[in-house]
Design a protein around this motif. Structure first.
Motif, PDB file in Angstrom:
ATOM      1  N   ILE A   9       0.837  -1.195   0.000  1.00  0.00           N
ATOM      2  CA  ILE A   9       0.000   0.000   0.000  1.00  0.00           C
ATOM      3  C   ILE A   9       0.874   1.248   0.000  1.00  0.00           C
ATOM      4  CG2 ILE A   9      -1.776   1.274   1.271  1.00  0.00           C
ATOM      5  CD1 ILE A   9      -2.700  -1.466   2.351  1.00  0.00           C
ATOM      6  N   GLY A  10       0.619   2.122  -0.962  1.00  0.00           N
ATOM      7  CA  GLY A  10       1.402   3.333  -1.119  1.00  0.00           C
ATOM      8  C   GLY A  10       0.749   4.544  -0.486  1.00  0.00           C
ATOM      9  N   GLN A  11       0.945   5.683  -1.125  1.00  0.00           N
ATOM     10  CA  GLN A  11       0.489   6.938  -0.546  1.00  0.00           C
ATOM     11  C   GLN A  11      -1.028   7.077  -0.596  1.00  0.00           C
ATOM     12  OE1 GLN A  11       1.681  10.409  -2.766  1.00  0.00           O
ATOM     13  NE2 GLN A  11       1.325   9.438  -4.749  1.00  0.00           N
ATOM     14  N   LYS A  12      -1.520   7.921   0.299  1.00  0.00           N
ATOM     15  CA  LYS A  12      -2.946   8.223   0.315  1.00  0.00           C
ATOM     16  C   LYS A  12      -3.256   9.177  -0.838  1.00  0.00           C
ATOM     17  CE  LYS A  12      -4.808   9.207   4.291  1.00  0.00           C
ATOM     18  NZ  LYS A  12      -5.235   9.964   5.504  1.00  0.00           N
ATOM     19  N   LEU A  13      -4.238   8.792  -1.660  1.00  0.00           N
ATOM     20  CA  LEU A  13      -4.608   9.608  -2.819  1.00  0.00           C
ATOM     21  C   LEU A  13      -5.733  10.574  -2.507  1.00  0.00           C
ATOM     22  CD1 LEU A  13      -4.582   6.797  -5.552  1.00  0.00           C
ATOM     23  CD2 LEU A  13      -2.774   8.437  -5.029  1.00  0.00           C
ATOM     24  N   GLU A  15      -9.099  11.450   0.659  1.00  0.00           N
ATOM     25  CA  GLU A  15      -9.777  11.102   1.902  1.00  0.00           C
ATOM     26  C   GLU A  15     -11.106  11.837   1.966  1.00  0.00           C
ATOM     27  OE1 GLU A  15      -9.112  10.869   6.770  1.00  0.00           O
ATOM     28  OE2 GLU A  15      -7.545  11.702   5.466  1.00  0.00           O
ATOM     29  N   GLY A  16     -12.147  11.082   2.267  1.00  0.00           N
ATOM     30  CA  GLY A  16     -13.462  11.669   2.454  1.00  0.00           C
ATOM     31  C   GLY A  16     -13.914  11.531   3.897  1.00  0.00           C
ATOM     32  N   LYS A  17     -15.184  11.789   4.112  1.00  0.00           N
ATOM     33  CA  LYS A  17     -15.711  11.750   5.477  1.00  0.00           C
ATOM     34  C   LYS A  17     -15.748  10.328   6.027  1.00  0.00           C
ATOM     35  CE  LYS A  17     -19.423  14.139   4.165  1.00  0.00           C
ATOM     36  NZ  LYS A  17     -19.065  14.878   2.946  1.00  0.00           N
ATOM     37  N   THR A  18     -15.928   9.346   5.134  1.00  0.00           N
ATOM     38  CA  THR A  18     -16.113   7.970   5.624  1.00  0.00           C
ATOM     39  C   THR A  18     -15.138   6.960   5.024  1.00  0.00           C
ATOM     40  OG1 THR A  18     -17.764   7.514   3.905  1.00  0.00           O
ATOM     41  CG2 THR A  18     -18.575   8.392   6.012  1.00  0.00           C
ATOM     42  N   LYS A  19     -14.174   7.433   4.217  1.00  0.00           N
ATOM     43  CA  LYS A  19     -13.240   6.478   3.609  1.00  0.00           C
ATOM     44  C   LYS A  19     -11.949   7.182   3.182  1.00  0.00           C
ATOM     45  CE  LYS A  19     -15.620   7.060  -0.791  1.00  0.00           C
ATOM     46  NZ  LYS A  19     -16.583   8.029  -0.224  1.00  0.00           N
ATOM     47  N   GLU A  20     -10.912   6.360   2.952  1.00  0.00           N
ATOM     48  CA  GLU A  20      -9.632   6.819   2.442  1.00  0.00           C
ATOM     49  C   GLU A  20      -9.274   5.974   1.220  1.00  0.00           C
ATOM     50  OE1 GLU A  20      -7.055   7.915   6.327  1.00  0.00           O
ATOM     51  OE2 GLU A  20      -7.908   5.882   6.308  1.00  0.00           O
ATOM     52  N   ILE A  21      -8.574   6.604   0.261  1.00  0.00           N
ATOM     53  CA  ILE A  21      -8.167   5.916  -0.962  1.00  0.00           C
ATOM     54  C   ILE A  21      -6.641   5.869  -1.011  1.00  0.00           C
ATOM     55  CG2 ILE A  21      -8.443   5.781  -3.462  1.00  0.00           C
ATOM     56  CD1 ILE A  21     -11.089   5.777  -1.968  1.00  0.00           C
ATOM     57  N   PHE A  22      -6.077   4.669  -1.169  1.00  0.00           N
ATOM     58  CA  PHE A  22      -4.630   4.483  -1.223  1.00  0.00           C
ATOM     59  C   PHE A  22      -4.230   3.881  -2.567  1.00  0.00           C
ATOM     60  CE2 PHE A  22      -5.792   4.294   3.233  1.00  0.00           C
ATOM     61  CZ  PHE A  22      -4.796   5.040   3.870  1.00  0.00           C
ATOM     62  N   GLU A  23      -3.051   4.295  -3.041  1.00  0.00           N
ATOM     63  CA  GLU A  23      -2.522   3.653  -4.240  1.00  0.00           C
ATOM     64  C   GLU A  23      -1.974   2.279  -3.875  1.00  0.00           C
ATOM     65  OE1 GLU A  23       0.799   5.563  -6.055  1.00  0.00           O
ATOM     66  OE2 GLU A  23       2.086   5.412  -4.283  1.00  0.00           O
ATOM     67  N   LEU A  24      -1.916   1.390  -4.839  1.00  0.00           N
ATOM     68  CA  LEU A  24      -1.329   0.062  -4.657  1.00  0.00           C
ATOM     69  C   LEU A  24      -0.052  -0.017  -5.472  1.00  0.00           C
ATOM     70  CD1 LEU A  24      -4.516  -2.221  -4.761  1.00  0.00           C
ATOM     71  CD2 LEU A  24      -3.241  -1.415  -2.763  1.00  0.00           C
ATOM     72  N   VAL A  25       1.067  -0.092  -4.780  1.00  0.00           N
ATOM     73  CA  VAL A  25       2.373  -0.104  -5.435  1.00  0.00           C
ATOM     74  C   VAL A  25       2.510  -1.362  -6.291  1.00  0.00           C
ATOM     75  CG1 VAL A  25       4.874  -0.094  -5.065  1.00  0.00           C
ATOM     76  CG2 VAL A  25       3.374   1.214  -3.532  1.00  0.00           C
ATOM     77  N   GLY A  26       2.935  -1.178  -7.530  1.00  0.00           N
ATOM     78  CA  GLY A  26       3.125  -2.307  -8.427  1.00  0.00           C
ATOM     79  C   GLY A  26       1.861  -2.782  -9.093  1.00  0.00           C
ATOM     80  N   GLN A  27       0.739  -2.144  -8.802  1.00  0.00           N
ATOM     81  CA  GLN A  27      -0.529  -2.519  -9.431  1.00  0.00           C
ATOM     82  C   GLN A  27      -1.189  -1.266 -10.022  1.00  0.00           C
ATOM     83  OE1 GLN A  27      -2.991  -5.600  -7.545  1.00  0.00           O
ATOM     84  NE2 GLN A  27      -1.614  -5.526  -5.779  1.00  0.00           N
ATOM     85  N   PRO A  28      -0.620  -0.762 -11.104  1.00  0.00           N
ATOM     86  CA  PRO A  28      -1.173   0.459 -11.705  1.00  0.00           C
ATOM     87  C   PRO A  28      -2.620   0.250 -12.131  1.00  0.00           C
ATOM     88  CG  PRO A  28       0.363  -0.632 -13.201  1.00  0.00           C
ATOM     89  CD  PRO A  28       0.509  -1.310 -11.879  1.00  0.00           C
ATOM     90  N   GLY A  29      -3.410   1.266 -11.897  1.00  0.00           N
ATOM     91  CA  GLY A  29      -4.820   1.180 -12.269  1.00  0.00           C
ATOM     92  C   GLY A  29      -5.711   0.649 -11.166  1.00  0.00           C
TER      93      GLY A  29
END
Length: 425
Positions: A9-13, A15-29
Motif C-alpha cells: 500500500i502506497g500513498q494516500k490519494l 480522503e473523504g468523510k467515511t473512507k480513504e483511498i490508497f494507491e497500490l504499489v506495483g498494481q497500476p490502475g
C-alpha cells in the motif's frame, strides 16, 4: 495504514468523510478503498465515531457491488480485501451525486412544498447534486453539468456521457429495488457516483454503496427505517442512541447478503427431435447459462415415440421445479404442439430452419390447433431470453441480468452513435 502481505500500500490519494483511498504499489490502475468508523450527517455538521462501522459498511458495499457486477453492471469494484477495505479500479471521480427517488421524502419535500410524503414516482425521479461541501452540495440541472465541461482521465463529459450516467442510475436503482423487495424492504431513494476508469477511460459506477447511500423502509413503513436517517433524526447523540444506529446498520449488512441468493429455482428443458439439432440446442443452453438458468438437453420425437415424449414431460413435472420446455424440431414440428397440449408449463417452439424448406416448415410451429399456447421464437438466443423473462417474474437474480442487459445494449448503441458522429464531422 500498515501494508499487508498481499498488498503493497502506497500513498494516500484522497480522503473523504467515511473512507480513504490508497494507491497500490506495483498494481497500476488499482486502488484500495479503506472505510472509516466515522458517521456523519449534514455535510459533517454532525459527526461521530461508531465502532465497527468500517467493517459493516465494507460488507454492505462489497455485497451490493457483487450483486450489480453479477447482473452485468460495470463497476470499479474488484474484490473485497479485508474486513474494512476493498480493491477497486482507479477512477477520476465525476463530482456529481446522482439521486434516484421512488418515494417523496426528506429534502425533496423541503424543495417541493405541497408534495406529500409518500408520493410515489413512476417513472423514477432523477436529481443531480454538485459535490461542494462549502455550498451544501447544490442541486444542478443537466445544463449546468454540461456547461461545467468536466474532463476526467482524458474523457470529456458531454451529452452522451450524461445520458449514460442518467440511464445507468435508473437501471442500478431498479436492480437494487427489485432485490430489496425480496426482503420485503422498500428502496425509497438512493445516491450514487460515477468515475472514469483511468486505464480504460470508461464511465463506471464507483465510490461505495452502503447504508449511507439510501433509505430503506421494511414493509414500506418509515417508522421501521434502517438507514442513516435514524442517525440524522437523533435529537441527542448518546451511547444508547448510537447502539441503536449500529444495530440498524448491522441488520442491513446481514440482510444484504441475502440479496445474492436465489429466491426461486427454475430450469429450461430443451427437447430436440434428433441429435442433428444439437448445435442449435447448444446455443440455447449457452444463453440460458448466461442468465444463470440450468438447462437440460433431451432427445425425443413426438412423431416416432409420443409415449416416451410424454414420459419425459412427466419426469420434469413430477419434482416441482418450475420448468420451461423448448421444443426443437424441424420439418413437421409435432413436438411443441404435443407438449403444449399435455402440460401446464410454458412451451416455446424454436425450430432449426434450413435454407431449402425453412419457409414452408415454419408453419408447423406457427399454425397451432385451438387450445395450444406455445410460442414460436426462431433465434435460439431469443428463446433463452424469453424463458429468462418468464423466470424473472419470480427470480430477482435472473430479472437483474435481464435489466442490466437492456442497459448495456442501450449504452453500446449510444456509444456507437457517438463514435459514428465523431467520424462524420
Amino acid at each position: 495504514m500498515a501494508s499487508t502481505p498481499e498488498l503493497d500500500i502506497g500513498q494516500k490519494l484522497n480522503e473523504g468523510k467515511t473512507k480513504e483511498i490508497f494507491e497500490l504499489v506495483g498494481q497500476p490502475g488499482l486502488v484500495l478503498v479503506q472505510s472509516k468508523d466515522q458517521i456523519t450527517a449534514g455535510n459533517a455538521v454532525r459527526k461521530d465515531q461508531m465502532e465497527g462501522k468500517a467493517a459493516i459498511a465494507n460488507r454492505t458495499t462489497s455485497c451490493v457491488f457483487k450483486l450489480l457486477q453479477e447482473a452485468g453492471i460495470k463497476t470499479a469494484f474488484v474484490k473485497q480485501h479485508s474486513d474494512t477495505a476493498f480493491v477497486a479500479a482507479h477512477c477520476d471521480m465525476i463530482p456529481i451525486e446522482w439521486v434516484c427517488r421512488r418515494v417523496a421524502t426528506g429534502s425533496f419535500l423541503k424543495r417541493n412544498p405541497g408534495v406529500k410524503e409518500g408520493y410515489r414516482f413512476s417513472p423514477l425521479k432523477m436529481e443531480m447534486f454538485f459535490k461542494d461541501d462549502a455550498n451544501n452540495d447544490p442541486q444542478w440541472s443537466e445544463e449546468q453539468l454540461l456547461e461545467a465541461k468536466f474532463s476526467l482521465a482524458g474523457l470529456d463529459i458531454g451529452q452522451c456521457e450524461v445520458d449514460v450516467m442518467n440511464r445507468s442510475t435508473v437501471a442500478i436503482f431498479e436492480i437494487l429495488e427489485k432485490s430489496w423487495a425480496t426482503q420485503n424492504c422498500t428502496l425509497v431513494d438512493m445516491k450514487i457516483e460515477f468515475g472514469v476508469n483511468v486505464k480504460t477511460r470508461e464511465i463506471v459506477l464507483a465510490d461505495v454503496i452502503d447504508n449511507d447511500s439510501w433509505r430503506l423502509w421494511p414493509a414500506g413503513d418509515r417508522s421501521q427505517q434502517k438507514d442513516k436517517q435514524v442517525y440524522r433524526d437523533l435529537k441527542e447523540v448518546t451511547p444508547e442512541a448510537m447502539q441503536m444506529v449500529k444495530r440498524n446498520f448491522e441488520w442491513v449488512s446481514e440482510r444484504v447478503k441475502l440479496l445474492l441468493e436465489r429466491q426461486a429455482g427454475g430450469r429450461v428443458v430443451v427437447l430436440m427431435g434428433s441429435t442433428s439439432d444439437l448445435a442449435h440446442c447448444e446455443k440455447i443452453k449457452k444463453a440460458c447459462t448466461a442468465y444463470g438458468i440450468p438447462c437440460i438437453l433431451r432427445v425425443t420425437s413426438a412423431h416416432k415415440g409420443p409415449d416416451e415424449t410424454l414420459r419425459i414431460k412427466a419426469e420434469y413435472e413430477g419434482d416441482g421445479v418450475p420448468t420451461v420446455f423448448v421444443a426443437v424440431a424441424g420439418r413437421s414440428n409435432g413436438l411443441g404442439p404435443v407438449m403444449s397440449g399435455n402440460t401446464a408449463y410454458p412451451v416455446i417452439n424454436c425450430p432449426p430452419l434450413t435454407p431449402d424448406w425453412g419457409a414452408q416448415d415454419v408453419w408447423s410451429s406457427l399454425r397451432m390447433p385451438s387450445g395450444l399456447g406455445c410460442s414460436t421464437i426462431l433465434s435460439p438466443e431469443a428463446a433463452a431470453q424469453f424463458a429468462a423473462q418468464i423466470f424473472g417474474l419470480t427470480d430477482h437474480l435472473v430479472w437483474c441480468k435481464l435489466r442490466a442487459s437492456m442497459l448495456n445494449t442501450w449504452v453500446a448503441l449510444k456509444l456507437a452513435d457517438q463514435k459514428l458522429q465523431a467520424c462524420s464531422i
